[in-house]
Design a protein around this motif. Sequence first.
Motif, PDB file in Angstrom:
ATOM      1  N   LEU A 284      45.012  60.845  -7.119  1.00 25.76           N
ATOM      2  CA  LEU A 284      45.116  60.818  -8.573  1.00 25.76           C
ATOM      3  C   LEU A 284      44.039  61.676  -9.213  1.00 25.76           C
ATOM      4  O   LEU A 284      44.314  62.478 -10.118  1.00 25.76           O
ATOM      5  N   GLY A 285      42.789  61.530  -8.756  1.00 26.40           N
ATOM      6  CA  GLY A 285      41.693  62.286  -9.345  1.00 26.40           C
ATOM      7  C   GLY A 285      41.890  63.783  -9.227  1.00 26.40           C
ATOM      8  O   GLY A 285      41.743  64.533 -10.202  1.00 26.40           O
ATOM      9  N   PHE A 286      42.233  64.247  -8.031  1.00 24.67           N
ATOM     10  CA  PHE A 286      42.398  65.681  -7.813  1.00 24.67           C
ATOM     11  C   PHE A 286      43.667  66.207  -8.480  1.00 24.67           C
ATOM     12  O   PHE A 286      43.660  67.311  -9.045  1.00 24.67           O
ATOM     13  N   ALA A 287      44.757  65.442  -8.424  1.00 20.89           N
ATOM     14  CA  ALA A 287      46.004  65.905  -9.031  1.00 20.89           C
ATOM     15  C   ALA A 287      45.889  65.966 -10.550  1.00 20.89           C
ATOM     16  O   ALA A 287      46.353  66.926 -11.184  1.00 20.89           O
ATOM     17  N   ALA A 288      45.277  64.950 -11.163  1.00 16.96           N
ATOM     18  CA  ALA A 288      45.113  64.951 -12.618  1.00 16.96           C
ATOM     19  C   ALA A 288      44.197  66.095 -13.053  1.00 16.96           C
ATOM     20  O   ALA A 288      44.433  66.742 -14.087  1.00 16.96           O
ATOM     21  N   THR A 289      43.152  66.352 -12.274  1.00 15.50           N
ATOM     22  CA  THR A 289      42.264  67.476 -12.587  1.00 15.50           C
ATOM     23  C   THR A 289      43.018  68.795 -12.485  1.00 15.50           C
ATOM     24  O   THR A 289      42.826  69.702 -13.306  1.00 15.50           O
TER      25      THR A 289
END
Length: 298
Positions: free
Chosen positions: A100-105
């Motif tokens: 989630l963190g990397f995809a949202a970024t």
Amino acid sequence: MANSENPVPARQARFGGSTAVQIARRLRRADGKLLVGGAMLGVLIALSLLAPFIIPYDPVALDITSRLQPPSTAHWLGTDEYGRDVLSRILMGGKLSLGLGFAATAVSLLLGVPLGLWAGYRGGRYEELILRGCDVLMSFPPIMLGLLILAVTPPAMWKLIIAVGIVYVPATVRLTRAVTLEIVSEEFILAARVRGERNSYILLKEILPNAMAPIVVEASLRVTFAILLGAALSFIGLGAQPPSSDWGLMISEARPLLDSAPWIALAPGFAMGLTVIAVNLLGDGLRATFDPKLRRHN
């Protein structure tokens, strides 16, 4: 000083160069925070990717006879109210939370960087329109904006990723615009214009490569905010849904049992805290390694 016939040396002198050799030299002199944060994050990512192969139990399998067991040799982090192994759920949840963190970024970069480049390069009414749109989005607190985006449709992980990514688009736009404004005043940009290069060439081949260092540094720090915001939205039921092992959802499910079985909430909370520390150390290390101003002070 550079001239229009040889703009490349000016670009390398002004921004410290962008060749692989120069980047490798900087990494060899990398700040200690970068090494520690990178190592920690690397271990967390490796554990998350290898989780399906190393978890001791099925993270969603119910075992009522083993419910609410404290940490032991059989269950290192104990079990939850359904008898599910907490360690297995933590490891599997890492893939969701880190993803989630990397995809949202990535979503915020894909939307924000082109808008920031265009606003800084063209200026005028384009810049005004983009910045005013960012002001509207930034007028909402991050979690409230995420709620507004998610509340109108049924919860889903991909919707959570898009919502969290959109929340951080304005910050990405403003950073990219600021860096672009600094770069467009350089002589190699003037040389490209004199040569008659197209706007797309100047943006993608001249400005973007020189803007990547501060954008990457900022993006590494945004990963932390994205993970925390995603966990907060999952905590209130608008993100990952049961029986998912998302860390925010695990903490939400453990609320009624904080007195009798605190390990259910402490384990995902510790994992999330460790991830935040690792990403922050990595971001601070990248900033210290690649920011010319900080390098001059060191």
